[in-house]
Design a protein around this motif. Structure first.
Motif, PDB file in Angstrom:
ATOM      1  N   GLN A   1     -21.221  -7.430 -13.943  1.00 20.69           N
ATOM      2  CA  GLN A   1     -19.766  -7.455 -14.098  1.00 20.69           C
ATOM      3  C   GLN A   1     -19.197  -8.805 -13.621  1.00 20.69           C
ATOM      4  O   GLN A   1     -18.320  -9.385 -14.256  1.00 20.69           O
ATOM      5  CB  GLN A   1     -19.121  -6.312 -13.322  1.00 20.69           C
ATOM      6  N   ALA A   2     -19.680  -9.288 -12.491  1.00 24.98           N
ATOM      7  CA  ALA A   2     -19.203 -10.572 -11.979  1.00 24.98           C
ATOM      8  C   ALA A   2     -19.553 -11.707 -12.941  1.00 24.98           C
ATOM      9  O   ALA A   2     -18.773 -12.645 -13.124  1.00 24.98           O
ATOM     10  CB  ALA A   2     -19.815 -10.842 -10.606  1.00 24.98           C
ATOM     11  N   THR A   3     -20.736 -11.620 -13.577  1.00 28.40           N
ATOM     12  CA  THR A   3     -21.142 -12.639 -14.540  1.00 28.40           C
ATOM     13  C   THR A   3     -20.207 -12.656 -15.741  1.00 28.40           C
ATOM     14  O   THR A   3     -19.797 -13.716 -16.226  1.00 28.40           O
ATOM     15  CB  THR A   3     -22.586 -12.390 -15.008  1.00 28.40           C
ATOM     16  N   LEU A   4     -19.843 -11.468 -16.234  1.00 27.89           N
ATOM     17  CA  LEU A   4     -18.921 -11.375 -17.360  1.00 27.89           C
ATOM     18  C   LEU A   4     -17.542 -11.917 -16.989  1.00 27.89           C
ATOM     19  O   LEU A   4     -16.890 -12.579 -17.796  1.00 27.89           O
ATOM     20  CB  LEU A   4     -18.808  -9.917 -17.826  1.00 27.89           C
ATOM     21  N   GLN A   5     -17.108 -11.642 -15.782  1.00 21.86           N
ATOM     22  CA  GLN A   5     -15.818 -12.164 -15.320  1.00 21.86           C
ATOM     23  C   GLN A   5     -15.836 -13.691 -15.250  1.00 21.86           C
ATOM     24  O   GLN A   5     -14.854 -14.358 -15.606  1.00 21.86           O
ATOM     25  CB  GLN A   5     -15.468 -11.574 -13.960  1.00 21.86           C
ATOM     26  N   LEU A   6     -16.967 -14.241 -14.805  1.00 23.43           N
ATOM     27  CA  LEU A   6     -17.098 -15.696 -14.719  1.00 23.43           C
ATOM     28  C   LEU A   6     -16.980 -16.327 -16.104  1.00 23.43           C
ATOM     29  O   LEU A   6     -16.243 -17.299 -16.305  1.00 23.43           O
ATOM     30  CB  LEU A   6     -18.450 -16.062 -14.091  1.00 23.43           C
ATOM     31  N   ALA A   7     -17.704 -15.757 -17.065  1.00 24.72           N
ATOM     32  CA  ALA A   7     -17.640 -16.274 -18.429  1.00 24.72           C
ATOM     33  C   ALA A   7     -16.245 -16.092 -19.022  1.00 24.72           C
ATOM     34  O   ALA A   7     -15.740 -16.956 -19.735  1.00 24.72           O
ATOM     35  CB  ALA A   7     -18.681 -15.579 -19.307  1.00 24.72           C
ATOM     36  N   SER A   8     -15.623 -14.976 -18.698  1.00 17.40           N
ATOM     37  CA  SER A   8     -14.279 -14.689 -19.217  1.00 17.40           C
ATOM     38  C   SER A   8     -13.263 -15.706 -18.717  1.00 17.40           C
ATOM     39  O   SER A   8     -12.398 -16.167 -19.468  1.00 17.40           O
ATOM     40  CB  SER A   8     -13.855 -13.276 -18.823  1.00 17.40           C
ATOM     41  N   VAL A   9     -13.369 -16.071 -17.447  1.00 23.44           N
ATOM     42  CA  VAL A   9     -12.446 -17.055 -16.873  1.00 23.44           C
ATOM     43  C   VAL A   9     -12.593 -18.394 -17.584  1.00 23.44           C
ATOM     44  O   VAL A   9     -11.595 -19.071 -17.872  1.00 23.44           O
ATOM     45  CB  VAL A   9     -12.701 -17.218 -15.361  1.00 23.44           C
ATOM     46  N   TYR A  10     -13.838 -18.765 -17.897  1.00 23.73           N
ATOM     47  CA  TYR A  10     -14.047 -20.036 -18.594  1.00 23.73           C
ATOM     48  C   TYR A  10     -13.390 -20.017 -19.966  1.00 23.73           C
ATOM     49  O   TYR A  10     -12.708 -20.969 -20.360  1.00 23.73           O
ATOM     50  CB  TYR A  10     -15.535 -20.336 -18.740  1.00 23.73           C
ATOM     51  N   PHE A  11     -13.580 -18.924 -20.727  1.00 18.89           N
ATOM     52  CA  PHE A  11     -13.037 -18.871 -22.080  1.00 18.89           C
ATOM     53  C   PHE A  11     -11.517 -18.751 -22.093  1.00 18.89           C
ATOM     54  O   PHE A  11     -10.879 -19.015 -23.116  1.00 18.89           O
ATOM     55  CB  PHE A  11     -13.663 -17.697 -22.846  1.00 18.89           C
ATOM     56  N   GLN A  12     -10.938 -18.372 -20.959  1.00 17.56           N
ATOM     57  CA  GLN A  12      -9.482 -18.301 -20.871  1.00 17.56           C
ATOM     58  C   GLN A  12      -8.844 -19.658 -20.574  1.00 17.56           C
ATOM     59  O   GLN A  12      -7.628 -19.802 -20.634  1.00 17.56           O
ATOM     60  CB  GLN A  12      -9.068 -17.300 -19.780  1.00 17.56           C
ATOM     61  N   LEU A  13      -9.679 -20.636 -20.259  1.00 17.72           N
ATOM     62  CA  LEU A  13      -9.162 -21.966 -19.965  1.00 17.72           C
ATOM     63  C   LEU A  13      -8.558 -22.577 -21.222  1.00 17.72           C
ATOM     64  O   LEU A  13      -9.217 -22.684 -22.260  1.00 17.72           O
ATOM     65  CB  LEU A  13     -10.286 -22.865 -19.434  1.00 17.72           C
ATOM     66  N   SER A  14      -7.319 -22.984 -21.160  1.00 13.69           N
ATOM     67  CA  SER A  14      -6.614 -23.519 -22.325  1.00 13.69           C
ATOM     68  C   SER A  14      -7.148 -24.898 -22.701  1.00 13.69           C
ATOM     69  O   SER A  14      -7.385 -25.732 -21.823  1.00 13.69           O
ATOM     70  CB  SER A  14      -5.116 -23.613 -22.032  1.00 13.69           C
ATOM     71  N   PRO A  15      -7.327 -25.158 -24.003  1.00 14.06           N
ATOM     72  CA  PRO A  15      -7.743 -26.502 -24.442  1.00 14.06           C
ATOM     73  C   PRO A  15      -6.758 -27.579 -24.014  1.00 14.06           C
ATOM     74  O   PRO A  15      -7.132 -28.756 -23.903  1.00 14.06           O
ATOM     75  CB  PRO A  15      -7.790 -26.359 -25.967  1.00 14.06           C
ATOM     76  N   ASN A  16      -5.512 -27.187 -23.788  1.00  9.08           N
ATOM     77  CA  ASN A  16      -4.499 -28.153 -23.359  1.00  9.08           C
ATOM     78  C   ASN A  16      -4.777 -28.718 -21.975  1.00  9.08           C
ATOM     79  O   ASN A  16      -4.179 -29.722 -21.580  1.00  9.08           O
ATOM     80  CB  ASN A  16      -3.112 -27.515 -23.373  1.00  9.08           C
ATOM     81  N   GLN A  17      -5.697 -28.081 -21.233  1.00 10.93           N
ATOM     82  CA  GLN A  17      -6.054 -28.573 -19.904  1.00 10.93           C
ATOM     83  C   GLN A  17      -6.907 -29.828 -19.972  1.00 10.93           C
ATOM     84  O   GLN A  17      -7.029 -30.547 -18.986  1.00 10.93           O
ATOM     85  CB  GLN A  17      -6.790 -27.480 -19.116  1.00 10.93           C
ATOM     86  N   GLY A  18      -7.522 -30.062 -21.141  1.00 10.42           N
ATOM     87  CA  GLY A  18      -8.302 -31.286 -21.309  1.00 10.42           C
ATOM     88  C   GLY A  18      -9.782 -31.029 -21.563  1.00 10.42           C
ATOM     89  O   GLY A  18     -10.365 -30.135 -20.964  1.00 10.42           O
ATOM     90  N   ARG A  19     -10.374 -31.836 -22.450  1.00 15.96           N
ATOM     91  CA  ARG A  19     -11.791 -31.677 -22.793  1.00 15.96           C
ATOM     92  C   ARG A  19     -12.706 -32.028 -21.635  1.00 15.96           C
ATOM     93  O   ARG A  19     -13.734 -31.387 -21.440  1.00 15.96           O
ATOM     94  CB  ARG A  19     -12.152 -32.549 -24.004  1.00 15.96           C
ATOM     95  N   MET A  20     -12.370 -33.057 -20.871  1.00 15.53           N
ATOM     96  CA  MET A  20     -13.238 -33.466 -19.777  1.00 15.53           C
ATOM     97  C   MET A  20     -13.318 -32.382 -18.703  1.00 15.53           C
ATOM     98  O   MET A  20     -14.388 -32.103 -18.156  1.00 15.53           O
ATOM     99  CB  MET A  20     -12.743 -34.777 -19.160  1.00 15.53           C
TER     100      MET A  20
END
Length: 284
Positions: A1-20
């Motif tokens: 469950q913690a692993t899925l949450q970690l991946a979920s947080v990454y995919f929620q990161l907006s592209p507007n935050q920057g590619r780098m």
């Protein structure tokens, strides 16, 4: 469950935050997931008993998780990290070429290879003489030894690295200048990002991304050029690589021209002129 949450947080990161920033976080998440995968395999193979492999795997997961606290907080910091890492590579290459210039084209590696070949050749000569001692007379041994020593000396001379020729030296000058300019401009822009870089507007984030992507194109070209400079060099290849580096530098400067952190007071035209003048010195 913690692993899925970690991946979920990454995919929620907006592209507007920057590619780098996205790329840096992606690498951190992948390292954690890779550590978890290895630990899971160890547990499957060895069970939950306290084995050395399980302890090492758990320690690796903790280490990657702790590294998340060092991840950049915004795209400015992520882009700056890219510039700093590239600056280290460029300065290392610059130092190597400076040392090569001081030795007039002979690299330390070539000197070591020369010593190795000399020792190997002389050792073979001694071994041959030792064998001949069991089958020939003293006079014949003397003739054999003299012949082998002459042969060994000739082989060593053939393998001895030579210095740059006059024509090669003329090409090395502008190539070294381009490498220096790559490091100097990268260092100067890094300082500008520290003092003026901002992520307050989406355009500023895009400018940080584009400049970081542009600077990453320099170090591979510098490495390729530096590796071809030791004597004897292929002048045509070095000239082509020098021109490629110069073109990449001009593209880099063109990208920086409109960036918010380079606006006002930054000598873009002076740097562009220096690169252009240096490229003209490269023989066609």
């Amino acid at each position: 469950q913690a692993t899925l949450q970690l991946a979920s947080v990454y995919f929620q990161l907006s592209p507007n935050q920057g590619r780098m920033l996205q790329r840096e976080i992606q690498c951190a998440v992948l390292r954690i997931l890779g550590g978890i995968e290895k630990l899971t395999l160890v547990v499957i193979e060895n069970g939950c008993s306290g084995s050395q492999a399980r302890l090492q795997g758990a320690g690796s997961v903790w280490e990657t998780c702790d590294a998340v606290t060092k991840v950049s907080k915004d795209n400015r910091s992520a882009a700056l990290g890219v510039f700093i890492s590239q600056l280290h590579l460029l300065k290392d290459a610059c130092s190597e070429v400076e040392e090569l210039k001081a030795n007039n084209g002979i690299s330390d590696e070539m000197d070591e290879m020369d010593d190795f070949f000399a020792m190997d050749t002389l050792a073979s000569a001694v071994a041959s003489v030792s064998v001949s001692e069991r089958t020939t007379s003293s006079a014949e041994n003397s003739d054999v030894a003299t012949s082998l020593e002459s042969e060994a000396a000739a082989v060593v001379d053939d393998r001895r690295p030579r210095e740059w020729t006059v024509e090669e030296t003329k090409l090395v000058g502008p190539c070294l200048t381009l490498i220096r300019l790559s490091a100097d401009i990268t260092e100067e822009v890094s300082r500008l990002i520290v003092s003026r870089g901002s992520v307050k507007e989406e355009q500023f984030v895009l400018e940080l991304d584009s400049s970081a992507a542009a600077v990453q194109r320099l170090s591979p070209l510098v490495d390729d050029l530096a590796s071809e400079l030791p004597a004897p060099m292929s002048q045509e290849k070095c000239a082509n690589l020098g021109k490629q580096l110069g073109s990449a530098l001009m593209d880099f400067l063109s990208t920086l021209r409109g960036c918010h952190f380079c606006a006002g007071g930054w000598c873009h035209d002076r740097h562009s002129a220096a690169v252009a003048e240096t490229m003209q010195l490269i023989p066609t």
